[in-house]
Design an enzyme around this catalytic site. Structure first.
Site: not given
Ligand code: TQI
Ligand code: ZN
Ligand code: ZN
Ligand code: CA
Length: 484
Positions: A101, A179, A198, A227-228, A231, A237
């Site tokens: 579809c 960092d 690493e 969420h972290e 990553h 995202h």
């Molecule tokens: N921290 C950002 C995040 O984790 C930091 C960030 C931006 C990042 N771009 C990235 C980390 C790319 C790794 C890779 O998105 S934050 C949320 C949201 C944050 C934001 O503190 O802004 C969450 C941490 F926006 F999704 F609510 C956790 Cl859940």
């Molecule tokens: Zn840090």
């Molecule tokens: Zn994020």
């Protein structure tokens, strides 16, 4: 590779751009079919895999040429659960040619440029600095549940360690913390994580200036950690507002959370799906049901568990166990488990005795029971009392070693060591069984120590292992233990 909160992203792009070269070869077919396939695939991918929101990081880095095509192919392959090759192989073409579809099935997740991912399937993690706003136990729980949300979708396991360097080092930090991505006090940035790799790779930092909670006030640690960890496992995202990786905070009830579909697709594009029958079982393992061979002398026969109990050696198999005097091969009597240990019901997975304590331990799934002789002491308890990580849901074999006063627990191809004096699981485990007990191979079904030898039961074979020589000194037929 580092993944950077907003400001660092540009740097990353520049490096990624340098890597981009000509289109890779996408085909493995004759020139004729390849041309046809190419046009067919291009039309298909243009129709169903066009991005609404402009280019994303990976595409920009890669340029718009063949790499973008390979990327779309990969996306499409992940979506259909095909092997993600980025090439128009047979299976992929079959799906493309199939009628369908007209709704685009673009997933909205994003990977990082270069698609960094973990190259092993057991990752360690460690919480090295706690927050002041929650108890350490609550932090541990939130972290464990957040990792579990991901590991339930993919064939990765997370193993917690309490010292040394873990793949994923987790800490609560304030302001500058070494960092070059300092935290900014309440609100603003909540946390960040580094993409797989690493050193800092995978490490996850939380801003200790935030009010972290288990509930809905302040910031829910489970939500942000989940969420972290996305990553830390390699997801950038998503543009799907219902995704965990969508960049706005939305409280998630940890106890009702299920990883949204878009995140499942994203993470499986990197690691593939969790196969319930491989690796660490995610559901209690149901032993394959062989047509119950009632012949205990069947030479393929093995035992589920073997232990001393007082002066007798007990060998368990399915619903039956045999009792014998170690040195008297005559008068071996089989009985049913239910007649002597009604609580254990059917089979047992593992058993051991600490003679000095006059106690024996029987294991089945995530539970264990204590007996004094044949006298059951209280109800079932959980094996997590011993300090096993959650992914361990049953034990294959257990043996108590009198000399160091330690119990070894065998799980899959690894074993744990439990200090019976301190009543604590030892650090730096699990270890590989094959590496530590040379000559012992295959799945360990049962184990027992007799006269300074460890007998490892593995299918039809029993390895007699000399703990002094650290080697197998003979191999016996398992069924010989019951007089066959
Ligand atoms: N921290 C950002 C995040 O984790 C930091 C960030 C931006 C990042 N771009 C990235 C980390 C790319 C790794 C890779 O998105 S934050 C949320 C949201 C944050 C934001 O503190 O802004 C969450 C941490 F926006 F999704 F609510 C956790 Cl859940
Ligand atoms: Zn840090
Ligand atoms: Zn994020
Ligand atoms: Ca902050």
């Amino acid at each position: 590779m580092k993944v950077l909160p907003a400001s660092g992203l540009a740097v990353l792009l520049v490096t990624a751009l340098k890597l981009s070269t000509a289109a890779p070869s996408l085909f493995a077919a004759t020139p004729r079919t390849w041309r046809n396939n190419y046009h067919l695939a291009q039309a298909y991918l243009d129709k169903y895999y066009t991005k609404k929101g402009g280019l994303h990081v990976g595409e920009m880095a890669a340029g718009r040429g063949g790499n973008a095509m390979a990327k779309k192919i990969k996306e499409m392959q992940a979506f259909f659960g095909l092997q993600v090759t980025g090439k128009l192989d047979q299976n992929t073409m079959n799906v493309i040619k199939r009628p369908r579809c007209g709704v685009p099935d673009v997933a909205n997740y994003r990977l990082f440029p270069g698609e960094p991912k973990w190259k092993k399937n057991i990752l360690t993690y460690r919480v090295s600095k706690y927050t002041t706003s929650m108890s350490p136990a609550e932090v541990d729980k939130a972290v464990e549940m957040a990792l579990q949300a991901w590991s339930s979708a993919i064939p990765l396991s997370f193993v917690r360690i309490h010292s040394g360097e873990a793949d994923i080092m987790i800490s609560f930090e304030t302001g500058d913390h070494g960092d070059s991505y300092p935290f900014d006090g309440p609100r603003g940035t909540l946390a960040h994580a580094f993409a797989p790799g690493e050193g800092l790779g995978g490490d996850t930092h939380f801003d200790n200036a935030e009010k972290w909670t288990m509930g809905m006030n302040g910031f829910n640690l489970f939500t942000v950690a989940a969420h972290e960890f996305g990553h830390a496992l390699g997801l950038a995202h998503s543009t799907d507002p219902s995704a965990l990786m969508y960049p706005t905070y939305k409280y998630q009830n940890p106890y009702k959370f299920r990883l949204p579909q878009d995140d499942v697709r994203g993470i499986q594009a990197l690691y593939g799906p969790r196969k319930p029958y491989l690796g660490k079982p995610s559901i209690p393992h149901i032993p394959p049901h062989k047509p119950a061979s009632n012949d205990p002398c069947d030479s393929s026969s093995s035992f589920d568990a073997v232990t001393m109990l007082g002066k007798e050696l007990l060998l368990f198999k399915d619903r039956i166990f045999w009792r014998r005097q170690v040195h008297v091969p005559a008068g071996i009597r089989p009985s049913t488990i239910t007649s002597s240990f009604p609580q254990l019901m059917s089979h047992v997975d593992a058993a051991y005795e600490v003679a000095e304590r006059g106690a024996a331990y029987f294991f089945k799934g995530p539970h264990y029971w204590i007996t004094r002789g044949f006298q059951m002491q209280g109800p079932a308890r959980t094996i997590y009392d011993f300090g096993f990580p959650r992914h361990v849901q049953r034990i294959d074999a257990a043996v108590y070693l009198n000399e160091p006063q330690k119990t070894l627990f065998f799980v899959g191809d690894e074993y744990y060591s439990y200090d019976e004096r301190k009543r604590k699981m030892e650090k730096d485990y699990p270890k590989s069984t094959e590496e530590e007990f040379s000559g012992v191979n295959g799945q360990i079904d049962a184990a027992v120590e007799l006269n300074g030898y460890i007998y490892f039961f593995s299918g039809p074979k029993t390895f007699k292992y000399d703990t002094e020589k650290e080697d197998v000194v003979s191999v016996l037929k398992s069924s010989s233990w019951i007089g066959c």
